[in-house]
Design an enzyme around this catalytic site. Structure first.
Site, mmCIF file in Angstrom:
data_model
loop_
_atom_site.group_PDB
_atom_site.id
_atom_site.type_symbol
_atom_site.label_atom_id
_atom_site.label_comp_id
_atom_site.label_asym_id
_atom_site.label_seq_id
_atom_site.Cartn_x
_atom_site.Cartn_y
_atom_site.Cartn_z
ATOM 1 N N ASP A 1 5.513 0.408 3.441
ATOM 2 C CA ASP A 1 5.743 -0.838 4.172
ATOM 3 C C ASP A 1 5.521 -2.024 3.243
ATOM 4 O O ASP A 1 5.385 -1.871 2.034
ATOM 5 C CB ASP A 1 4.819 -0.910 5.396
ATOM 6 C CG ASP A 1 3.348 -0.668 5.026
ATOM 7 O OD1 ASP A 1 2.958 -1.044 3.897
ATOM 8 O OD2 ASP A 1 2.607 -0.106 5.845
ATOM 9 N N GLU B 1 6.010 9.658 3.301
ATOM 10 C CA GLU B 1 5.586 8.331 2.869
ATOM 11 C C GLU B 1 4.602 8.444 1.706
ATOM 12 O O GLU B 1 3.657 9.224 1.758
ATOM 13 C CB GLU B 1 4.930 7.558 4.016
ATOM 14 C CG GLU B 1 4.601 6.120 3.635
ATOM 15 C CD GLU B 1 4.137 5.276 4.822
ATOM 16 O OE1 GLU B 1 4.208 4.044 4.732
ATOM 17 O OE2 GLU B 1 3.703 5.860 5.837
ATOM 18 N N TYR C 1 -5.908 1.204 8.928
ATOM 19 C CA TYR C 1 -7.005 1.543 8.008
ATOM 20 C C TYR C 1 -8.342 1.270 8.690
ATOM 21 O O TYR C 1 -9.108 0.412 8.277
ATOM 22 C CB TYR C 1 -6.870 0.769 6.688
ATOM 23 C CG TYR C 1 -5.683 1.227 5.858
ATOM 24 C CD1 TYR C 1 -5.758 2.391 5.111
ATOM 25 C CD2 TYR C 1 -4.494 0.512 5.854
ATOM 26 C CE1 TYR C 1 -4.674 2.828 4.365
ATOM 27 C CE2 TYR C 1 -3.407 0.934 5.116
ATOM 28 C CZ TYR C 1 -3.504 2.097 4.371
ATOM 29 O OH TYR C 1 -2.420 2.526 3.636
ATOM 30 N N ASP D 1 0.797 -1.226 0.000
ATOM 31 C CA ASP D 1 0.000 0.000 0.000
ATOM 32 C C ASP D 1 0.826 1.270 0.000
ATOM 33 O O ASP D 1 0.453 2.264 -0.620
ATOM 34 C CB ASP D 1 -0.954 0.011 1.205
ATOM 35 C CG ASP D 1 -0.221 0.220 2.521
ATOM 36 O OD1 ASP D 1 0.706 -0.569 2.814
ATOM 37 O OD2 ASP D 1 -0.569 1.154 3.259
#
Length: 630
Positions: free
Chosen positions: A80, A474, A229, A77
């Site tokens: 990571d 990120e 999430y 995603d």
């Protein structure tokens, strides 16, 4: 000499006076190509033969094995190595929507094939994750153990447990979003891959029925997802979202009735939103239903669909600052929702504004805001302003797309890009050793994460390019997905057709594959051929030819010789020149690249070209982006 040095110091000011504004200043086509390339860096599983991000290797090859199911593939995603189902499905939905609306422009740019491959990669995984009608795997890996380690995907030793939803452990939001993704993707492949289209529609039907029959929030079943999430909005928005996409894919009256009969009770007509993203889908649902209304498809549901449209326009007006409640913006004009990865809301909102602008133009309507009627062109102008901010038109003059422009993030919070490529050094990177050796490095990433949209600046346009600043540096797949359509629209203009007519995605015509670079100990990955070296068809040699000191600062004059070492004529060269802080002579600026000077159009075999520049720094980074040998 002092007078000359003073002129040099003023050169950036003169350049600013001469440069056009962003309409002509950004190469949206180049940004589009880069934004699609990012998805190849996020691939998990066995990488294909035409993989263009060559510093990546196979990874996650045993995913799902312990559960007796094949879950190899899909996308990581963000920075990571976890595969989260909800944002991955949203990513596929938004990439598909981009192609559905702007496939013609993507085709003209030569990027439609790459965009469809990106959708196919994600869709193939979602199909694998749905092995039974009432079962869907929603996560592989665990964010807690994954974040404890800093490893390349190729090395990861973290827990790869697979987590699922089923009738006993429901997840209507996850199943609904995945149904929407499959329905949207089916439209993309309807013409080019009919059998795959049929499979996607079938699985979309199954997942919608599963989501609607066994209701519940997915993060109550897959509790390890809560920290990363969490489904704050619940599942009603995803059920409506899935119904809207299944109607668009099938024209089935059942799904139109579902939207009409459940709009009020499920919040579709009640929630006035100022955000749209992987969690909250209401603004997206409202935009799609408004489209159905403008297409004349509402039938007896017209009164309900009009209320959906009112809420869609509430969202659009809030983005323009002309609504009853408006979105917050930074002093530089960027939408600001939250500190952590704010850019996801920027790209998603801008995409909705763009498609709604085109819907209104096709319908011959204006936007109705609290401040009065607004022309559709203002929505497109707003979306363009957000994209231009992302690409560098901001108070920091920073591009928040990695690899675009001269000033972009170099220390991205991303395991794969921050650690030396497995192909360069296959030495195993341990779980904690990665933090000590690579995460804590202050230098630039060894691998360029081309096209990645990072989290972006804070509420005051401030940004710190530091690897441990995960809130701002990120990237994420769902940051990029809406950009495919946005950049295609800005690059290709209006498609010249009624945006409310039935969708026909054109067959992809791919660009001729570019030569693939060989990995060396210091790779500089590019979309097109590798940076020139002495063994490549083009050689680049730089040297200092003069230096002087003025007011305590040392200035250098650099001579750069570009030689055509091939036996063919060199044409259409594009050079990337990074870390250039002064004037340059002997090349023509073309967007964010440099081309031959105006007095030549090609370079014969064995011949050389010289260009020079002056600045008070070490030599600029000069590399070849693309070229043609004829």
């Amino acid at each position: 000499m002092e007078k000359f040095a003073r002129l040099i110091s003023l050169a950036p000011f003169f350049l600013l006076l001469c440069l056009p504004f962003s309409l002509a200043g950004h190469d949206y086509g180049q940004a589009l190509s880069k934004s699609i390339l990012f998805f190849e860096a996020q691939r998990s599983g066995y990488l294909p033969h035409d993989q263009r991000v060559t510093w990546r290797s196979n990874s996650g090859l045993n995913d799902g094995k312990a559960s007796g199911v094949d879950l190899v593939g899909g996308y990581y995603d963000a920075g990571d190595n976890v595969k989260f189902g909800l944002p991955m499905a949203f990513t596929v939905t938004m990439m598909s929507w981009s192609i559905i609306e702007y496939g013609k422009q993507l085709g003209s740019s030569g990027e439609l094939g790459h965009a469809m491959k990106a959708v196919k990669w994600g869709s193939d995984y979602l199909i694998k994750a749905h092995p039974q009608p009432d079962v869907l795997y929603g996560e592989v890996g665990d964010g807690n153990t994954d974040h404890y380690c800093w490893q390349r995907p190729e090395d990861m030793t973290t827990d790869r447990r697979a987590y699922k939803i089923d009738p006993s452990n429901p997840g209507s939001d996850l199943a609904g979003e995945t149904a929407a993704a499959m329905a949207a993707a089916s439209i993309v492949f309807r013409r080019s891959n009919p059998s795959f289209c049929v499979l996607l529609v079938l699985f979309g039907f199954q997942l919608f029925n599963f989501a609607d029959k066994y209701r519940g929030k997915y993060d109550s079943s897959i509790t390890v997802a809560q920290k990363y999430y969490r489904s704050v909005s619940g599942y009603n928005d995803e059920l409506l979202w899935a119904a809207a996409w299944l109607y668009q894919a099938t024209n089935s009256q059942y799904y139109l009735d579902y939207l009409g009969n459940n709009g009020d009770s499920m919040g579709g007509t009640g929630w006035g939103m100022t955000e749209f993203g992987w969690d909250v889908k209401y603004a997206g649902v409202q935009t799609l239903v408004a489209k159905f209304l403008m297409q004349g498809k509402a039938r007896h549901h017209a009164p309900v669909f009009e209320k959906y449209q009112q809420k869609a326009e509430y969202f659009m007006c809030s983005c323009l600052g002309k609504g009853a409640r408006n979105v917050q913006k930074t002093p530089g004009g960027l939408i600001f929702r939250q500190r952590w990865n704010n850019m996801q809301f920027v790209t998603s909102a801008s995409f909705l504004a763009t498609v709604y602008s085109d819907y209104l133009v096709s319908a011959g309507r204006n936007l109705n805001c609290a401040a009065g009627k607004v022309a559709p062109s203002q929505l497109l102008a707003f979306a363009k302003s957000q994209v231009d901010y992302i690409l560098g038109d901001n108070p920091r003059a920073t591009s928040y797309m990695v690899g675009y422009g001269n000033n972009y993030p170099r220390q991205v919070h991303h395991r794969g890009s921050s650690i030396v490529s497995y192909k360069v050094d296959p030495t195993f990177v341990t779980c904690r050793g990665g933090y000590a050796t690579w995460f804590s490095r202050k230098g630039s990433d060894p691998n360029l994460l081309t096209g990645a949209i990072v989290g972006g600046p804070d509420a005051y346009d401030n940004f710190a390019d530091e690897r441990d600043n995960y809130e701002q540096t990120e990237p994420a797949t769902y940051n990029n997905a809406p950009l495919l359509g946005l950049l295609a629209r800005l690059s290709g203009g209006h498609g010249g057709y009624n945006q409310l007519l039935p969708v026909v995605v054109p067959a992809p015509v791919e660009k001729k594959p570019a030569p693939q670079p060989k990995i060396s100990p210091a790779p500089q990955p590019k979309i097109t051929p590798a940076p020139a070296s002495t063994s490549a068809p083009i050689a680049i040699v730089q040297k200092t030819t003069a230096s002087w000191i003025s007011k305590g600062k040392t200035y250098y004059r650099y001579s750069t010789i570009l030689t055509n070492k091939s036996v063919k004529e060199l044409k259409d060269i594009k050079l990337s020149i990074l870390k250039l802080y002064g004037p340059l002579w002997g090349l023509t600026k073309s967007g964010n690249s440099y081309a031959f000077p105006s007095w030549i159009t090609s370079l014969p075999a064995g011949k050389s070209l010289e260009f020079v520049y002056i600045h008070s720094a070490s030599a600029a980074d000069v590399s070849v982006s693309s070229y043609t040998l004829a």
